[in-house]
Motif scaffolding. Sequence first.
Motif, PDB file in Angstrom:
ATOM      1  N   ILE A  75      10.588   4.526  -6.157  1.00  9.34           N
ATOM      2  CA  ILE A  75      10.624   3.063  -6.154  1.00  9.34           C
ATOM      3  C   ILE A  75      10.485   2.515  -7.562  1.00  9.34           C
ATOM      4  CG2 ILE A  75       9.492   0.979  -5.313  1.00  9.34           C
ATOM      5  CD1 ILE A  75      11.067   2.586  -3.223  1.00  9.34           C
ATOM      6  N   THR A 116      10.727  -1.726  -2.225  1.00 12.01           N
ATOM      7  CA  THR A 116       9.261  -1.770  -2.176  1.00 12.01           C
ATOM      8  C   THR A 116       8.775  -2.085  -0.770  1.00 12.01           C
ATOM      9  OG1 THR A 116       9.246  -2.568  -4.468  1.00 12.01           O
ATOM     10  CG2 THR A 116       7.223  -2.842  -3.192  1.00 12.01           C
ATOM     11  N   LEU A 133       4.381  10.445  -0.255  1.00 11.32           N
ATOM     12  CA  LEU A 133       4.233   9.035  -0.618  1.00 11.32           C
ATOM     13  C   LEU A 133       4.158   8.863  -2.134  1.00 11.32           C
ATOM     14  CD1 LEU A 133       1.748   7.725   2.114  1.00 11.32           C
ATOM     15  CD2 LEU A 133       4.182   7.159   1.872  1.00 11.32           C
ATOM     16  N   LEU A 177       9.174   1.055   1.521  1.00 12.72           N
ATOM     17  CA  LEU A 177       8.159   2.068   1.218  1.00 12.72           C
ATOM     18  C   LEU A 177       6.797   1.626   1.753  1.00 12.72           C
ATOM     19  CD1 LEU A 177       7.388   4.731  -0.208  1.00 12.72           C
ATOM     20  CD2 LEU A 177       6.832   3.362  -2.230  1.00 12.72           C
ATOM     21  N   THR A 201       6.834   6.858  -4.299  1.00 11.17           N
ATOM     22  CA  THR A 201       6.452   5.771  -5.203  1.00 11.17           C
ATOM     23  C   THR A 201       7.180   5.891  -6.540  1.00 11.17           C
ATOM     24  OG1 THR A 201       4.262   5.613  -4.175  1.00 11.17           O
ATOM     25  CG2 THR A 201       4.513   4.647  -6.366  1.00 11.17           C
ATOM     26  N   SER A 202       7.315   7.144  -7.042  1.00 11.25           N
ATOM     27  CA  SER A 202       8.035   7.342  -8.305  1.00 11.25           C
ATOM     28  C   SER A 202       9.498   6.941  -8.168  1.00 11.25           C
ATOM     29  CB  SER A 202       7.926   8.809  -8.759  1.00 11.25           C
ATOM     30  OG  SER A 202       8.660   9.670  -7.894  1.00 11.25           O
TER      31      SER A 202
END
Length: 600
Positions: A143, A182, A136, A185, A140-141
């Motif tokens: 996104i 976003t 996760l 995710l 996130t990186s």
Amino acid sequence: MNSTSYFRPYRNYFIAIYVAFLAFPARELVLLTDPDKDVLLFSTQIMILSAVLIAVLWGYLATRLYLHPERFSLSSILRPSRRIHYIFIVYLIPLITTLTVSWALPQAFDTSPTRTADYLLSGTPFRVVGYSPLFLAIGTSVIVAFVGYPLIVLGYLRSQLKDEEVRSALWVIATIFGFISTLILAAGALNTLGVSLEGVANLVSTALLAVVVNAFRKPSFLKAFLTSGPTHLGLKLTDRIAVIYSNNRERMAPVSRYINEGLTQNARIVFFFHDDESVIREHLTKEGVNVRHLITKGDLRFISLGSLYENGGRLDEEAALSFSQQLVSEARATDKNALRLIIDFGDYAPKPWQRFADHLASPRWSTSDHFLDIMMMFQAGAFQGQQDALDLLKSRVQVIDLTEGIETFSKGVGLSHQEIAGRKILLEYDPLSDYDRVIRSLVAESTSNFEGIVVFTRKDSPVYTLVGEEPRLKVFILTSKVSYPKLEARDRFLLPAFDTSLLLDALNKTIETYKGASFTVIFDNMSHYVFTMGADKTQSFVRQSLELMISDKITAVYLMNPGAHDQKTVSTFENLFDMEIVCHPETRIPEVRKKMALSA
């Protein structure tokens, strides 16, 4: 799909992105079949591969749009030479890392049959995949990169484009792609917490992609082409131009056009004068500039040349540059879209010339967003006996010499510029005549009068040879090698030769772009169309195009070889135009017909 869409050349990239997105709902269908662990793991890895592919394609597409018309390919990444190349490589790092982890560390996913999540709206449990905190964090990186890089790159690109439709479409596309990523995710993270919203996320994402499609279809590439770059009145220029004039009357016509066109772009105009301000105001008023009203509004200012350059009684070039930047800041603070400076040096030419030429060509006169545009004016006497100085100036700054071409074409056919301007002209030529000289003089006169020039021609035509390398023209190249409009190079645009609807659309976009300004259209040539499309269809096309150009600010010149047709066909076309100019092989001065009607 709109065949003139700004994004048409990149259509395949968008299609690939949409196809890759299908992996997300496909994975949802796999979950409904209650698969074993290996199938579920593989489908999840394929979904992540698709997500990474989308991110790579979108970042690559954003970079291509940013660099256009410069080429950008895989070799650019392997041999980076610009800062944007290195930034794109950094953008790829989290994407490659995510893909590697998804296949090399299967333990990053929890695919056990006991892993379920409750659908938030109904409370029904669904089979889901859990993601480890490490994955996760890596996701996130991705996104952050996927959202941030294209937004920044396209945001900068938007600031360079003048067409509001294209600017808006770029913002919509970048924002929606960022929101979708976003959302997906977040849905994956909620699965880990026992809450399922992936179905809703996919449904919302599909609806948003429809909005992207609409933004993709709508903007016209033609209009973006016509308005791209720092231009005024259709001339491809740097942000400054030097104008040489012989007398005050001669300089005021182009200056008034320069002022009026700037006002249509919400620009502030500052005129630095060397002579009598009242005389300048009077001449501008006669040319149709509402001087008193513009001064009251703050859109037009008059400042003496000495105030720009003098510092303690001496010439200070640094002071002039600093003053210009101060004026830029003031114009920006009042929400102006541009600042135009007119600096009239008169017959003043300080020495040494090398230093002064360096000063005129200094990059500090310009701004990165082309907010500042400068017209520097010199009376011809400033260069008397100074040909070397004039050549040096021409090598540093684009120079338009009004003493050479302001009525070159008009006088060559026995008329004035006022009698030619706004007319719809059929230029009948014999291939053995000196008609190339007539075309050159037409281009020179339009340029000297600060009128935009748009040419429709073919690469195998003599007219293209005459104007093809001229940097101040917008050229539509008519060809059978493309089925939709395509930008070939800056100020060079390919159009399907025989798609009259696209030709008319290109002409209409030209008229919209130069609204309020005078410009010239050269269409080469009608004889070719008569032979390929037939006389009736060609005549219908010419009539429709002339109806679009009813404005008296548009001068239209259509070429035709009358010797290639019977007299009835030629007469039919002649009846569509205000006047005919006929180039005979035995004479240097063309014959003008319907001159009496014009004078009446």
